[in-house]
Design an enzyme around this catalytic site. Sequence first.
Site, PDB file in Angstrom:
ATOM      1  N   ALA A 269      31.401 -15.960  48.201  1.00 53.04           N
ATOM      2  CA  ALA A 269      32.374 -16.635  47.594  1.00 53.04           C
ATOM      3  C   ALA A 269      33.848 -16.349  48.210  1.00 53.04           C
ATOM      4  O   ALA A 269      33.937 -15.499  48.786  1.00 53.04           O
ATOM      5  CB  ALA A 269      32.585 -16.324  46.051  1.00 53.04           C
ATOM      6  N   MET A 270      34.762 -17.243  47.894  1.00 59.72           N
ATOM      7  CA  MET A 270      36.157 -17.112  48.408  1.00 59.72           C
ATOM      8  C   MET A 270      37.014 -17.291  47.298  1.00 59.72           C
ATOM      9  O   MET A 270      37.076 -18.310  46.464  1.00 59.72           O
ATOM     10  CB  MET A 270      36.346 -18.030  49.428  1.00 59.72           C
ATOM     11  CG  MET A 270      37.587 -18.109  50.169  1.00 59.72           C
ATOM     12  SD  MET A 270      37.874 -16.641  50.974  1.00 59.72           S
ATOM     13  CE  MET A 270      39.798 -16.416  50.812  1.00 59.72           C
ATOM     14  N   GLU A 305      36.130 -12.442  42.555  1.00 62.47           N
ATOM     15  CA  GLU A 305      36.793 -13.102  43.197  1.00 62.47           C
ATOM     16  C   GLU A 305      38.136 -13.258  42.050  1.00 62.47           C
ATOM     17  O   GLU A 305      39.257 -13.838  42.816  1.00 62.47           O
ATOM     18  CB  GLU A 305      36.256 -14.482  43.283  1.00 62.47           C
ATOM     19  CG  GLU A 305      35.165 -14.474  44.162  1.00 62.47           C
ATOM     20  CD  GLU A 305      35.228 -13.666  45.491  1.00 62.47           C
ATOM     21  OE1 GLU A 305      36.238 -13.732  46.028  1.00 62.47           O
ATOM     22  OE2 GLU A 305      34.379 -13.108  46.273  1.00 62.47           O
ATOM     23  N   HIS A 308      40.715 -10.829  42.554  1.00 63.69           N
ATOM     24  CA  HIS A 308      41.682 -10.989  43.740  1.00 63.69           C
ATOM     25  C   HIS A 308      42.913 -11.745  43.530  1.00 63.69           C
ATOM     26  O   HIS A 308      43.925 -11.696  44.333  1.00 63.69           O
ATOM     27  CB  HIS A 308      40.678 -11.770  44.938  1.00 63.69           C
ATOM     28  CG  HIS A 308      40.063 -10.806  45.939  1.00 63.69           C
ATOM     29  ND1 HIS A 308      40.468  -9.841  46.419  1.00 63.69           N
ATOM     30  CD2 HIS A 308      38.835 -11.212  46.397  1.00 63.69           C
ATOM     31  CE1 HIS A 308      39.554  -9.469  47.385  1.00 63.69           C
ATOM     32  NE2 HIS A 308      38.558 -10.142  47.310  1.00 63.69           N
ATOM     33  N   GLU A 327      40.196  -5.789  49.818  1.00 65.66           N
ATOM     34  CA  GLU A 327      38.788  -5.665  49.569  1.00 65.66           C
ATOM     35  C   GLU A 327      38.155  -4.439  48.678  1.00 65.66           C
ATOM     36  O   GLU A 327      37.393  -4.259  48.143  1.00 65.66           O
ATOM     37  CB  GLU A 327      37.899  -6.123  50.931  1.00 65.66           C
ATOM     38  CG  GLU A 327      38.215  -7.311  51.702  1.00 65.66           C
ATOM     39  CD  GLU A 327      37.757  -8.526  50.177  1.00 65.66           C
ATOM     40  OE1 GLU A 327      37.241  -8.219  49.217  1.00 65.66           O
ATOM     41  OE2 GLU A 327      38.289  -9.668  50.696  1.00 65.66           O
TER      42      GLU A 327
HETATM   43  N1  B3K Z   1      37.606 -12.723  50.798  1.00 66.28           N
HETATM   44  C1  B3K Z   1      36.326 -13.371  50.812  1.00 66.28           C
HETATM   45  C2  B3K Z   1      35.547 -12.974  52.230  1.00 66.28           C
HETATM   46  C3  B3K Z   1      35.906 -13.912  53.330  1.00 66.28           C
HETATM   47  C4  B3K Z   1      34.983 -13.607  54.486  1.00 66.28           C
HETATM   48  C5  B3K Z   1      35.522 -14.424  55.793  1.00 66.28           C
HETATM   49  N2  B3K Z   1      34.591 -14.069  56.811  1.00 66.28           N
HETATM   50  C6  B3K Z   1      35.291 -13.009  49.840  1.00 66.28           C
HETATM   51  C7  B3K Z   1      35.656 -11.744  49.137  1.00 66.28           C
HETATM   52  O1  B3K Z   1      35.486 -10.664  49.753  1.00 66.28           O
HETATM   53  O2  B3K Z   1      35.952 -11.817  48.098  1.00 66.28           O
HETATM   54 ZN    ZN Z   2      36.726  -9.624  47.949  1.00 63.50          ZN
END
Ligand code: B3K
Ligand code: ZN
Length: 877
Positions: A269-270, A305, A308, A327
């Site tokens: 996910a993003m 997510e 974040h 992360e």
């Molecule tokens: N930040 C994204 C991961 C992106 C990966 C790019 N290759 C998901 C996450 O760790 O929440």
């Molecule tokens: Zn993440």
Amino acid sequence: MKESQPSAIYLKDYKVPPFLIDKTELTFDLDETTTIVTSRLHMRRNPAFGKSTAPLILDGGEEVKLIGVAMDDYELPPEEYRISEDKLIITATADEFVLTCETLIEPQNNTRLEGLYRSSSMFCTQCEAEGFRHITYYLDRPDVMSVFTTTIIADEARYPVMLSNGNEVERGKTDEGKTVVVWHDPFPKPAYLFALVAGNLAVKNDVFITQSQREIKLQIFTESHNIDKVDYAMEALKRSMRWDEVTYGREYDLDIFMIVAVDDFNMGAMENKGLNIFNSSCLLASPETTTDDTYLRVEAIVAHEYFHNWSGNRVTCRDWFQLSLKEGFTVFRDQTFSADMHSETVKRVEDVSFLKTAQFAEDAGPMAHPVRPASFIEISNFYTLTVYEKGAEIVRMIHTLLGAEKFRAGSDLYFDRHDGQAVTCDDFVAAMQDASGVDLSQFKRWYSQAGTPVVTVTDSYEESTGTYRLIMKQHTPATPGQPTKLPLHIPVRVGLLSQQGGALSAQVNGVAAEDHVLHLKANEQEFVFTGLTSRPVPSLLRSFSAPVKLRYEYSAKDLLLLLSADSDGFNRWSASQQLAVNELTLLINQAIKGDELSIESQLIQGFKALLSDAALDPAMVALILALPSQAYLSELADPIYPAAIKQARQYLKAQLANALSADFERVYREHKIHGEYQATAEDIAHRSLKNIALSYWVETGDELAQQELVTQFQTANNMTDQFSALSIAVHSQHPKAAELLAAFYEQWQSEPLVVNKWLMLSASQEQENALATVKGLLEHPAFDLKNPNKVRSVLGGFGQSVSGFHKADGSGYQFLADQIILLNKRNPQIASRLCTPLTRWKKLQPELSVKMKAELERILAENLSKDVYEVVSKSLA
Ligand code: B3K
Ligand code: ZN
């Protein structure tokens, strides 16, 4: 091989950007084959860069076609700019200007799934880490933060839903009758958090009232056939929002929060600002189609997510070397959230088990790198277990060193001090240190030193004075580029038990307690416990207080005592694992020598007690009953003999099953749940114990057990029970395994996420013709090379099949290498991930090792993407 190989970039070369982009205005004229992107970038020279006449160098992708570029509405003639590989270079610029770029991209042909691409009938984006440059020319780096306004123009009939970050501020029509929607995001953000979605999507609406009584509109979008599977994710989202308010004092900032599920997605996910995009496998859930594990994963990823939004979006990374800043911290936050929602101990065991299996293996391999890497060739290769999971362990250790209250003061200071900024891991530690007064200067080495530290403990007891001494030594093995290491600051949580299992209070430095956090800082250090009356049994590294390998010579008797009596639930599990590892190691060595396997297992006694104790948490019992995995035993072994490990596990499992058959049958029956499926901790616990009991009981070959399995498969009202029955059948060579596999596909062929589970299980079978089976799966109508989930299912499943992947003639490795070469151009990120099993070649038994190495060399001879090149070349170095 390419003429010139891709080169590395280094953290030490970091410079602030020469230009800033205050405002970014984007217009997308969406079309499947040719989408026109117009950008208006309000730019100025960065005062922090110093006085300069440096040219403007914008990042792009080789496939982005430039139609025109203008500065302050003056159309630049070709001699005033140039395109070099993937950069747009403009030599002369004013100090402040608006740059307009018109570019053309082809979403339909975007197979990398980075930038703007098509998934099913929709448009979606993935910009982290460097995907935005595949949309248009930009300063595609996280320390360039800009306020985005996005205009989407598309045909309303096919794309009634058009989304981007922030709030919808305008909607209208073009002269040609297309719909125009404008989104504005008031929070400055780096381009990696940009998102756009357009499609014919169904929506589930909800609201969340924040702690300051603001009403937030919540929306989850999916293709219409999936909208009945988002209720669980919506509830998980609301739980996450509340938890972040209570635990971290963090409230959501925009008035709307949206999630979209897409089928073709490179990862889970993003966290795009206000518009999270999810792999549908990490969002959708229903009792009939989703297992307990996936329910928990959906909850954890929705939370991750969402979290974040503060740890990542409001405060972001200065550069990609700092990836763990967001992360590691966010994984720690989601782990704690899940622990609070369910069981703290169970969650800890699962997380540590994963870390010790997969992250420790990474640390011991050719791709080992510090949590804050010093260099990389392709940043996509550094979304690793080290950055995520070990990064989370670092934050957890800070929590241990500071205590909950000071940790919260540290996180408050961090968010307040750096809101709206792009910062570093050092800034995070500085906030923790400043708010708490705890000295973290030596501790910071955890960010820059790779490898798993080994902590070796010896002890002595002095009867006359009641004094117990622990001598701890630490050593971190060499890793690529780091031959020598400095001692780390390691928090080691320790308790002492009497020989009868009671908790003992002892004094350390004048403080009496049943549980002490010892600060191991030197290469060798002594800790003295006083006030004892007999020799204790130490419970070391409670709750896994540091990501290290602990060495202490426990006797089987000590381990059985810890297993039955330690007040630290994590160490009860840990003791059972150590017992099992000791026994399996003996058996593996017998198997390597070709001897007949034989053992008097001490586990029988320990398991018998567990199976009879109704007061225990069934989830913990289930975890303890699970023997160390093939992957974990491989991490411990050097060299790895895959077939011997498999044989030893099977043998021990059969021994335990035969000795305790009646107990397993009884437990299986006792933990059946009658009534509707619920994904609660309690029900999940009963199901997990019931199903592991079934797996042992079936192992005895008992016909009644085999019949019970078939009944469970046929009558289950939920996917956990049905799929458990199927997996047990497949892995125990049940006479009806093939029949059940076929029936399962027949039943679920119209549910792609269930079919993925079937693909994985089918590919992981242990059988003579495993390789032929997996080749057949690639031709199966359910397979699709364009879909990363399906590729991962089949090739990931195949990697688990010892008889398939580790076939003595090397044909399993050759097959995987063929697939990597095939995907290298199509989807470099996925191809690179598939290389992981091959990176272990140095640790394999000699006859297999040479065959695996030869396949890596064959891959290296191809014209490779940066992604695959980096992993393969480093593996062979
Ligand atoms: N930040 C994204 C991961 C992106 C990966 C790019 N290759 C998901 C996450 O760790 O929440
Ligand atoms: Zn993440």
